[in-house]
Design a protein around this motif. Sequence first.
Motif, PDB file in Angstrom:
ATOM      1  N   ALA A  21       0.834  -1.205   0.000  1.00  0.00           N
ATOM      2  CA  ALA A  21       0.000   0.000   0.000  1.00  0.00           C
ATOM      3  C   ALA A  21       0.868   1.253   0.000  1.00  0.00           C
ATOM      4  O   ALA A  21       1.607   1.513   0.952  1.00  0.00           O
ATOM      5  N   VAL A  22       0.750   2.032  -1.059  1.00  0.00           N
ATOM      6  CA  VAL A  22       1.543   3.252  -1.192  1.00  0.00           C
ATOM      7  C   VAL A  22       1.206   4.244  -0.081  1.00  0.00           C
ATOM      8  O   VAL A  22       2.096   4.899   0.466  1.00  0.00           O
ATOM      9  N   ASN A  23      -0.068   4.343   0.293  1.00  0.00           N
ATOM     10  CA  ASN A  23      -0.452   5.279   1.359  1.00  0.00           C
ATOM     11  C   ASN A  23       0.157   4.881   2.702  1.00  0.00           C
ATOM     12  O   ASN A  23       0.538   5.742   3.491  1.00  0.00           O
ATOM     13  N   LEU A  37       8.328  -1.805   0.042  1.00  0.00           N
ATOM     14  CA  LEU A  37       7.174  -1.789  -0.854  1.00  0.00           C
ATOM     15  C   LEU A  37       7.322  -2.932  -1.850  1.00  0.00           C
ATOM     16  O   LEU A  37       8.406  -3.155  -2.380  1.00  0.00           O
ATOM     17  N   THR A  38       6.229  -3.627  -2.119  1.00  0.00           N
ATOM     18  CA  THR A  38       6.302  -4.806  -2.978  1.00  0.00           C
ATOM     19  C   THR A  38       6.552  -4.498  -4.439  1.00  0.00           C
ATOM     20  O   THR A  38       7.090  -5.326  -5.160  1.00  0.00           O
ATOM     21  N   ARG A  43      -3.271   0.355  -7.965  1.00  0.00           N
ATOM     22  CA  ARG A  43      -4.738   0.470  -8.031  1.00  0.00           C
ATOM     23  C   ARG A  43      -5.116   1.869  -7.583  1.00  0.00           C
ATOM     24  O   ARG A  43      -4.793   2.282  -6.471  1.00  0.00           O
ATOM     25  N   GLU A  44      -5.812   2.581  -8.437  1.00  0.00           N
ATOM     26  CA  GLU A  44      -6.138   3.988  -8.201  1.00  0.00           C
ATOM     27  C   GLU A  44      -6.994   4.193  -6.952  1.00  0.00           C
ATOM     28  O   GLU A  44      -6.763   5.108  -6.174  1.00  0.00           O
ATOM     29  N   ASN A  45      -7.992   3.364  -6.741  1.00  0.00           N
ATOM     30  CA  ASN A  45      -8.929   3.572  -5.630  1.00  0.00           C
ATOM     31  C   ASN A  45      -8.336   3.286  -4.260  1.00  0.00           C
ATOM     32  O   ASN A  45      -8.663   3.954  -3.290  1.00  0.00           O
ATOM     33  N   SER A  48      -3.113   0.515  -3.577  1.00  0.00           N
ATOM     34  CA  SER A  48      -2.389  -0.727  -3.348  1.00  0.00           C
ATOM     35  C   SER A  48      -1.701  -1.172  -4.627  1.00  0.00           C
ATOM     36  O   SER A  48      -2.120  -0.837  -5.737  1.00  0.00           O
ATOM     37  N   LEU A  49      -0.623  -1.911  -4.456  1.00  0.00           N
ATOM     38  CA  LEU A  49       0.149  -2.451  -5.564  1.00  0.00           C
ATOM     39  C   LEU A  49      -0.216  -3.923  -5.732  1.00  0.00           C
ATOM     40  O   LEU A  49      -0.193  -4.684  -4.762  1.00  0.00           O
ATOM     41  N   VAL A  50      -0.576  -4.306  -6.952  1.00  0.00           N
ATOM     42  CA  VAL A  50      -1.061  -5.659  -7.217  1.00  0.00           C
ATOM     43  C   VAL A  50      -0.381  -6.218  -8.455  1.00  0.00           C
ATOM     44  O   VAL A  50       0.397  -5.531  -9.113  1.00  0.00           O
ATOM     45  N   GLY A  51      -0.689  -7.460  -8.763  1.00  0.00           N
ATOM     46  CA  GLY A  51      -0.181  -8.085  -9.975  1.00  0.00           C
ATOM     47  C   GLY A  51       1.040  -8.947  -9.728  1.00  0.00           C
ATOM     48  O   GLY A  51       1.476  -9.133  -8.584  1.00  0.00           O
ATOM     49  N   PRO A  52       1.621  -9.478 -10.802  1.00  0.00           N
ATOM     50  CA  PRO A  52       2.721 -10.437 -10.690  1.00  0.00           C
ATOM     51  C   PRO A  52       3.946  -9.928  -9.928  1.00  0.00           C
ATOM     52  O   PRO A  52       4.571 -10.688  -9.187  1.00  0.00           O
ATOM     53  N   LEU A  53       4.308  -8.653 -10.096  1.00  0.00           N
ATOM     54  CA  LEU A  53       5.471  -8.124  -9.370  1.00  0.00           C
ATOM     55  C   LEU A  53       5.241  -8.154  -7.862  1.00  0.00           C
ATOM     56  O   LEU A  53       6.117  -8.563  -7.093  1.00  0.00           O
TER      57      LEU A  53
END
Length: 150
Positions: A21-23, A37-38, A43-45, A48-53
Amino acid sequence: TTTFIARYLKFKKNITIITNAVNIATELAASNIEVILTGGILRENSFSLVGPLAEDAIRSMTADKMFLGVDGIDFEVGLTTPNILETKVTQLMVKAAKEVILVADSTKFGRRSMGVISEIKEIDKIITDKNINQNNIKKLESLDVETILV
């Protein structure tokens, strides 16, 4: 809810926070805490950072404690969130943590979202408010989930 946890933790010493989560990372930026940070797709809303990375990063780590926020807590379905990509990242975080602490207000009980994170019995503790229904406390106790009321 997890932002409030971060605000409390930022005064701790000798801890490392892993987050997608960037916040949360921003909240902890001016502290003495090491923040990891992963990476991933933002994700704009939810920031949060998602996906394969993000998934690959989490697979390569373990954690002592995880503080988890969810959109729904349903005793039949489990813990849920509305975004499938976020679901996968959170599932991996639950597996990587020795102890999972759910932080959710009582309004989350009886709600369902699309993505199932885990069964309720996979969490160790829940921190919730005093408005929780007593039947829900009994159900949590039957699953060996410690309930902390604040």
